[in-house]
Scaffold this active site. Structure first.
Site, PDB file in Angstrom:
ATOM      1  N   LEU A  13       0.826  -1.207   0.000  1.00  0.00           N
ATOM      2  CA  LEU A  13       0.000   0.000   0.000  1.00  0.00           C
ATOM      3  C   LEU A  13       0.861   1.258   0.000  1.00  0.00           C
ATOM      4  O   LEU A  13       0.577   2.215  -0.727  1.00  0.00           O
ATOM      5  CB  LEU A  13      -0.945  -0.016   1.211  1.00  0.00           C
ATOM      6  CG  LEU A  13      -1.872   1.191   1.365  1.00  0.00           C
ATOM      7  CD1 LEU A  13      -2.725   1.413   0.117  1.00  0.00           C
ATOM      8  CD2 LEU A  13      -2.757   1.020   2.602  1.00  0.00           C
ATOM      9  N   TYR A 127      -2.554 -12.677  14.435  1.00  0.00           N
ATOM     10  CA  TYR A 127      -2.608 -11.490  13.584  1.00  0.00           C
ATOM     11  C   TYR A 127      -3.918 -10.747  13.800  1.00  0.00           C
ATOM     12  O   TYR A 127      -3.944  -9.536  14.040  1.00  0.00           O
ATOM     13  CB  TYR A 127      -2.443 -11.898  12.115  1.00  0.00           C
ATOM     14  CG  TYR A 127      -2.650 -10.764  11.128  1.00  0.00           C
ATOM     15  CD1 TYR A 127      -1.787  -9.674  11.099  1.00  0.00           C
ATOM     16  CD2 TYR A 127      -3.703 -10.795  10.212  1.00  0.00           C
ATOM     17  CE1 TYR A 127      -1.977  -8.636  10.196  1.00  0.00           C
ATOM     18  CE2 TYR A 127      -3.901  -9.762   9.313  1.00  0.00           C
ATOM     19  CZ  TYR A 127      -3.046  -8.687   9.307  1.00  0.00           C
ATOM     20  OH  TYR A 127      -3.240  -7.666   8.410  1.00  0.00           O
TER      21      TYR A 127
END
Length: 287
Positions: A13, A127
């Site tokens: 990103l 996560y």
């Protein structure tokens, strides 16, 4: 001129935002990775932020190695949770807009319809647990922040499913891909554009928003689309997750509903195949 600080500037990103930044010269862009801004050094982080003094922070940094995270809880917690709390606290105290990127992995995967922003999170791996803790810290420390949940991110930069599949399809005659995990991929370039649409919008509406490309597919169907667009001569078979055990459990269903981001900010959400074609054309040019 507003100064935008990007964390995780060398990730998928961050790299797409770097490309896109050329179209937004009215902003001063500061791209950092762990070499320039170590999010793990919590004591020094606030000092560093004060030195940079941004008016906008886009937090793209995360410990995204989902399987590794199972044995690296402390690192995951610092990157995905504790550093987010510092960023949120500093941004709130310094009248700085904060966009924090999160994940569909905050969900357990037991839903059967697209998940809205109000769906109950219940992560099933480290996560997801640390990313949810990061979201909660972000909203607690800075109620004015925007959190973007996304899923299955890929790009022409970095390592991702599209690049791995393309390489394997060139090398092998056949491949097995899990067919019982359902969601939607996200082209990081589209997510970068969505962020800039929000930042240049007339309003700033804090809260959680979902963003991924349009489509409801399995990883197997995603692989078939890659095969079709890349014209790879490789047989793809769908297999259940139970045949391919991983250290971290994955949500079986994590499709995100994008209604809120479209109606609030007028964000355009491209169809997944359309974006996949764009990415694979870029990969061809760069190879």
């Amino acid at each position: 001129m507003k100064k935008i600080l990007i964390t995780g500037g060398n990730g998928q990103l961050g790299s797409e935002l770097r490309l896109l930044s050329k179209a937004y010269p009215l902003f001063e862009w500061i791209f950092t990775d762990y070499q320039e801004l170590d999010l793990c050094n919590l004591e020094k982080l606030e000092i560093e932020l004060t030195n940079i003094n941004p008016q906008i922070i886009i937090n793209c940094a995360a410990h995204t190695a989902v399987d590794k995270a199972e044995s690296e809880f402390d690192l995951s917690d610092v990157l995905n949770h504790q550093s987010v709390a510092v960023l949120a606290r500093w941004s709130h105290a310094n009248d700085c807009q904060l966009v924090h990127v999160s994940t569909d992995y905050v969900f357990d995967g037991t839903a059967s319809t697209a998940l809205t922003e109000t769906a109950q999170p219940n992560p099933i791996n480290v996560y997801g647990v640390t990313k949810l803790a990061g979201e909660q810290a972000c909203l607690r420390e800075n109620p004015n922040a925007i959190i973007l949940r996304t899923s299955w991110v890929y790009s022409s930069f970095g390592n991702n499913f599209v690049k791995t599949m393309s390489r394997l399809m060139e090398e092998r005659d056949s491949l097995n891909v899990v067919n019982d995990q359902i969601g939607s991929p996200t082209y990081a370039a589209d997510l970068a554009q969505a962020i800039m649409t929000i930042l240049t919008h007339d309003i700033w509406e804090a809260g959680i928003y979902n963003f991924s490309n349009e489509g409801e597919i399995s990883w197997y169907e995603f692989a078939l689309a890659i095969q079709e667009i890349g014209q790879f001569d490789c047989a793809i078979s769908g297999i259940p997750s139970s045949v391919y055990p991983t250290p971290a459990k994955r949500p079986q269903y994590s499709l995100l509903d994008k209604t809120k981001i479209k109606t609030t900010f007028g964000v355009v959400v491209p169809e997944y195949k359309e974006s996949l074609k764009k990415c694979m054309e870029l990969l061809k040019v760069r190879s």
